[in-house]
Design a protein around this motif. Structure first.
Motif, PDB file in Angstrom:
ATOM      1  N   GLU A   6     -56.720 101.455 115.820  1.00 33.17           N
ATOM      2  CA  GLU A   6     -58.265 100.728 115.326  1.00 33.17           C
ATOM      3  C   GLU A   6     -57.446  99.797 113.911  1.00 33.17           C
ATOM      4  OE1 GLU A   6     -61.431 104.020 115.605  1.00 33.17           O
ATOM      5  OE2 GLU A   6     -60.063 104.330 114.115  1.00 33.17           O
ATOM      6  N   LEU A   7     -56.479 100.051 113.662  1.00 37.24           N
ATOM      7  CA  LEU A   7     -56.096  99.639 112.057  1.00 37.24           C
ATOM      8  C   LEU A   7     -55.661  98.005 112.883  1.00 37.24           C
ATOM      9  CD1 LEU A   7     -55.056 100.967 109.564  1.00 37.24           C
ATOM     10  CD2 LEU A   7     -56.343  99.386 109.016  1.00 37.24           C
ATOM     11  N   LEU A   8     -54.661  98.245 113.640  1.00 37.04           N
ATOM     12  CA  LEU A   8     -53.945  96.864 115.046  1.00 37.04           C
ATOM     13  C   LEU A   8     -55.399  96.310 115.162  1.00 37.04           C
ATOM     14  CD1 LEU A   8     -51.577  95.919 115.143  1.00 37.04           C
ATOM     15  CD2 LEU A   8     -51.359  96.914 117.210  1.00 37.04           C
ATOM     16  N   ARG A   9     -56.268  96.655 115.849  1.00 39.60           N
ATOM     17  CA  ARG A   9     -56.875  96.136 116.908  1.00 39.60           C
ATOM     18  C   ARG A   9     -57.915  94.912 115.635  1.00 39.60           C
ATOM     19  NH1 ARG A   9     -61.368 100.003 118.889  1.00 39.60           N
ATOM     20  NH2 ARG A   9     -62.220  99.452 116.666  1.00 39.60           N
ATOM     21  N   ASP A  10     -58.038  96.168 114.073  1.00 43.35           N
ATOM     22  CA  ASP A  10     -59.216  95.364 113.492  1.00 43.35           C
ATOM     23  C   ASP A  10     -58.776  94.085 112.518  1.00 43.35           C
ATOM     24  OD1 ASP A  10     -61.741  96.453 114.832  1.00 43.35           O
ATOM     25  OD2 ASP A  10     -61.100  98.543 112.956  1.00 43.35           O
ATOM     26  N   GLU A  11     -57.558  94.127 111.854  1.00 44.76           N
ATOM     27  CA  GLU A  11     -56.763  93.466 110.899  1.00 44.76           C
ATOM     28  C   GLU A  11     -55.364  92.838 111.307  1.00 44.76           C
ATOM     29  OE1 GLU A  11     -56.776  96.461 107.987  1.00 44.76           O
ATOM     30  OE2 GLU A  11     -58.431  96.090 107.359  1.00 44.76           O
ATOM     31  N   GLY A  12     -54.873  92.703 112.638  1.00 41.36           N
ATOM     32  CA  GLY A  12     -53.861  92.241 113.378  1.00 41.36           C
ATOM     33  C   GLY A  12     -52.914  92.950 112.443  1.00 41.36           C
ATOM     34  N   VAL A  13     -52.760  94.352 112.071  1.00 41.00           N
ATOM     35  CA  VAL A  13     -51.118  94.440 111.461  1.00 41.00           C
ATOM     36  C   VAL A  13     -50.767  95.860 110.582  1.00 41.00           C
ATOM     37  CG1 VAL A  13     -51.575  93.990 108.879  1.00 41.00           C
ATOM     38  CG2 VAL A  13     -49.358  94.123 109.152  1.00 41.00           C
ATOM     39  N   VAL A  14     -50.354  96.679 111.082  1.00 41.86           N
ATOM     40  CA  VAL A  14     -50.893  98.221 110.518  1.00 41.86           C
ATOM     41  C   VAL A  14     -48.929  98.749 110.031  1.00 41.86           C
ATOM     42  CG1 VAL A  14     -50.155  99.343 112.992  1.00 41.86           C
ATOM     43  CG2 VAL A  14     -51.369  99.763 110.737  1.00 41.86           C
ATOM     44  N   LEU A  15     -48.591  99.682 109.116  1.00 37.42           N
ATOM     45  CA  LEU A  15     -47.487 100.168 109.012  1.00 37.42           C
ATOM     46  C   LEU A  15     -47.524 101.731 108.977  1.00 37.42           C
ATOM     47  CD1 LEU A  15     -44.723  99.120 107.210  1.00 37.42           C
ATOM     48  CD2 LEU A  15     -45.896 100.107 105.211  1.00 37.42           C
ATOM     49  N   LEU A  16     -46.265 101.511 110.286  1.00 39.39           N
ATOM     50  CA  LEU A  16     -46.236 103.334 109.920  1.00 39.39           C
ATOM     51  C   LEU A  16     -45.384 103.661 109.648  1.00 39.39           C
ATOM     52  CD1 LEU A  16     -46.731 102.080 114.363  1.00 39.39           C
ATOM     53  CD2 LEU A  16     -48.314 102.909 112.850  1.00 39.39           C
ATOM     54  N   ARG A  17     -45.766 104.613 109.067  1.00 38.04           N
ATOM     55  CA  ARG A  17     -44.354 105.780 108.712  1.00 38.04           C
ATOM     56  C   ARG A  17     -43.536 106.362 109.581  1.00 38.04           C
ATOM     57  NH1 ARG A  17     -44.221 102.629 103.885  1.00 38.04           N
ATOM     58  NH2 ARG A  17     -46.233 103.228 102.920  1.00 38.04           N
ATOM     59  N   GLY A 148     -39.344  90.931  98.409  1.00 41.34           N
ATOM     60  CA  GLY A 148     -39.121  90.702 100.077  1.00 41.34           C
ATOM     61  C   GLY A 148     -40.498  91.925 100.117  1.00 41.34           C
ATOM     62  N   GLU A 149     -41.803  91.546 100.217  1.00 46.47           N
ATOM     63  CA  GLU A 149     -42.526  91.876 100.126  1.00 46.47           C
ATOM     64  C   GLU A 149     -43.023  91.330 101.507  1.00 46.47           C
ATOM     65  OE1 GLU A 149     -45.524  92.659  96.824  1.00 46.47           O
ATOM     66  OE2 GLU A 149     -45.238  94.824  97.624  1.00 46.47           O
ATOM     67  N   PHE A 150     -43.642  91.478 102.918  1.00 45.57           N
ATOM     68  CA  PHE A 150     -44.236  91.612 104.237  1.00 45.57           C
ATOM     69  C   PHE A 150     -45.766  91.102 104.111  1.00 45.57           C
ATOM     70  CE2 PHE A 150     -46.354  90.810 107.886  1.00 45.57           C
ATOM     71  CZ  PHE A 150     -45.373  90.903 108.724  1.00 45.57           C
ATOM     72  N   LEU A 151     -46.575  89.265 103.330  1.00 44.44           N
ATOM     73  CA  LEU A 151     -47.537  89.161 103.165  1.00 44.44           C
ATOM     74  C   LEU A 151     -48.051  89.077 104.455  1.00 44.44           C
ATOM     75  CD1 LEU A 151     -46.813  86.886 100.171  1.00 44.44           C
ATOM     76  CD2 LEU A 151     -46.588  88.906 100.682  1.00 44.44           C
ATOM     77  N   ALA A 152     -49.518  89.619 104.684  1.00 42.70           N
ATOM     78  CA  ALA A 152     -50.111  88.738 105.926  1.00 42.70           C
ATOM     79  C   ALA A 152     -51.667  88.641 105.183  1.00 42.70           C
ATOM     80  CB  ALA A 152     -50.733  90.224 106.575  1.00 42.70           C
ATOM     81  N   GLN A 153     -52.081  87.285 105.846  1.00 43.95           N
ATOM     82  CA  GLN A 153     -53.043  86.608 105.951  1.00 43.95           C
ATOM     83  C   GLN A 153     -54.190  86.784 107.084  1.00 43.95           C
ATOM     84  OE1 GLN A 153     -52.604  84.227 103.164  1.00 43.95           O
ATOM     85  NE2 GLN A 153     -55.075  84.471 103.025  1.00 43.95           N
ATOM     86  N   ILE A 154     -54.862  88.713 106.556  1.00 42.89           N
ATOM     87  CA  ILE A 154     -55.910  89.271 107.437  1.00 42.89           C
ATOM     88  C   ILE A 154     -56.825  87.920 107.750  1.00 42.89           C
ATOM     89  CG2 ILE A 154     -57.268  90.964 107.807  1.00 42.89           C
ATOM     90  CD1 ILE A 154     -54.599  91.752 107.405  1.00 42.89           C
ATOM     91  N   ILE A 171     -46.368  96.377 112.529  1.00 41.49           N
ATOM     92  CA  ILE A 171     -46.598  96.150 113.452  1.00 41.49           C
ATOM     93  C   ILE A 171     -47.602  94.914 113.517  1.00 41.49           C
ATOM     94  CG2 ILE A 171     -47.429  96.177 115.774  1.00 41.49           C
ATOM     95  CD1 ILE A 171     -45.511  98.085 115.417  1.00 41.49           C
ATOM     96  N   ALA A 172     -47.565  94.019 113.742  1.00 45.65           N
ATOM     97  CA  ALA A 172     -48.611  92.101 113.785  1.00 45.65           C
ATOM     98  C   ALA A 172     -48.351  91.861 114.719  1.00 45.65           C
ATOM     99  CB  ALA A 172     -47.527  91.698 112.436  1.00 45.65           C
ATOM    100  N   ARG A 173     -49.925  91.738 114.805  1.00 47.18           N
ATOM    101  CA  ARG A 173     -49.931  90.376 115.969  1.00 47.18           C
ATOM    102  C   ARG A 173     -49.730  88.782 115.903  1.00 47.18           C
ATOM    103  NH1 ARG A 173     -53.942  90.717 120.028  1.00 47.18           N
ATOM    104  NH2 ARG A 173     -55.319  92.877 117.987  1.00 47.18           N
ATOM    105  N   ALA A 174     -48.866  88.858 117.028  1.00 50.56           N
ATOM    106  CA  ALA A 174     -48.461  87.730 117.254  1.00 50.56           C
ATOM    107  C   ALA A 174     -49.431  86.267 116.674  1.00 50.56           C
ATOM    108  CB  ALA A 174     -47.855  86.949 118.307  1.00 50.56           C
ATOM    109  N   ALA A 175     -50.590  85.860 116.266  1.00 52.06           N
ATOM    110  CA  ALA A 175     -51.179  85.376 115.879  1.00 52.06           C
ATOM    111  C   ALA A 175     -51.488  85.458 114.467  1.00 52.06           C
ATOM    112  CB  ALA A 175     -53.085  85.030 116.841  1.00 52.06           C
ATOM    113  N   LEU A 176     -51.014  86.406 113.698  1.00 55.21           N
ATOM    114  CA  LEU A 176     -51.528  86.053 112.470  1.00 55.21           C
ATOM    115  C   LEU A 176     -50.501  85.631 111.615  1.00 55.21           C
ATOM    116  CD1 LEU A 176     -52.452  88.899 109.707  1.00 55.21           C
ATOM    117  CD2 LEU A 176     -50.421  89.590 110.367  1.00 55.21           C
ATOM    118  N   GLN A 177     -51.043  84.768 110.951  1.00 61.03           N
ATOM    119  CA  GLN A 177     -50.024  84.632 109.808  1.00 61.03           C
ATOM    120  C   GLN A 177     -49.329  85.665 108.553  1.00 61.03           C
ATOM    121  OE1 GLN A 177     -49.943  80.572 108.326  1.00 61.03           O
ATOM    122  NE2 GLN A 177     -50.453  80.472 110.895  1.00 61.03           N
ATOM    123  N   HIS A 178     -48.372  85.050 108.667  1.00 64.22           N
ATOM    124  CA  HIS A 178     -47.501  85.328 107.644  1.00 64.22           C
ATOM    125  C   HIS A 178     -46.442  85.648 107.156  1.00 64.22           C
ATOM    126  CE1 HIS A 178     -45.177  86.888 111.480  1.00 64.22           C
ATOM    127  NE2 HIS A 178     -44.655  86.710 111.168  1.00 64.22           N
TER     128      HIS A 178
END
Ligand SMILES: O=C(O)CCC(=O)C(=O)O
Ligand SMILES: [Fe+2]
Length: 196
Positions: A6-17, A148-154, A171-178
């Motif tokens: 759901e996070l990936l669908r709604d925000e385009g990025v998710v961090l999995l442990r 070195g943090e991954f920055l995502a413009q949601i 995981i990041a959607r390919a269209a996400l600015q980062h």
């Protein structure tokens, strides 16, 4: 709490442990040992200060072509294949297909990014290289660094920072600015798959 899907669908990025992605701690250990052996020429453009170990190259790389760089090459194909056998195993790709809601997921490009102190990756989206990419899979391989943090413009006014540690998968959607923020100390190594 939203699920990773759901996070990936709604925000385009998710961090999995560990435990929420298909790679075991042993596989992560093997990946870092193999990735460390890759030759690492530089990235493209002045804003991208990093070393890149090529694992799988895509004949389509628009950004690289536009900047006048020669096509990328895999310099150590035997090591690259051992990395792909782990990171793009049938089991792993079935997991990602389910996560992405796709029938099948194909790795179109794979590389290891090596960032040392002062290195960074400038703002971009992964469609700049190939608009067919759907998602990027970023496997964290090191802990011993600051910055070195991954920055995502949601959205235009929602920017997030993710710390991708060893054994984490972002995981990041390919269209996400980062972007990847400047590494202040230590070494940040990540393994990135560009999928369609
Ligand atoms: O290494 C990372 O965390 C991602 C870098 C990136 O955005 C890329 O290689 O396209
Ligand atoms: Fe990227």
């Amino acid at each position: 709490m939203s699920s990773p899907k759901e996070l990936l669908r709604d925000e385009g990025v998710v961090l999995l442990r560990e435990g929420d992605h298909p790679y075991s701690p042993e596989e992560i250990n093997d990946l870092i040992a193999l990735c460390q052996k890759l030759p690492r020429p530089g990235g493209i453009g002045q804003e991208n200060r990093l070393g890149v170990g090529r694992i799988l190259v895509d004949p389509v790389d628009i950004a690289r072509g536009e900047r006048g760089y020669a096509p990328a090459t895999v310099e150590a194909p035997e090591i690259a294949q051992l990395i792909l056998d782990i990171v793009a195993s049938e089991r792993a790709m079935a997991y990602w297909a389910d996560c992405f809601g796709q029938e099948e997921v194909i790795v179109r490009r794979a590389q290891t990014n090596f960032l040392h102190q002062g290195d960074q990756v400038g703002w971009h989206d992964d469609h700049e290289a190939n608009p067919e990419y759907m998602f990027s899979i970023v496997v964290g391989l090191t802990d011993e660094y600051t910055g070195g943090e991954f920055l995502a413009q949601i959205t235009p006014d929602d920017q997030r920072r993710f710390r991708v540690n060893r054994g984490d998968v972002l995981i990041a959607r390919a269209a996400l600015q980062h972007a990847v923020d400047v590494v202040e100390s230590g070494q940040r190594i990540s393994l990135v798959l560009f999928t369609a």
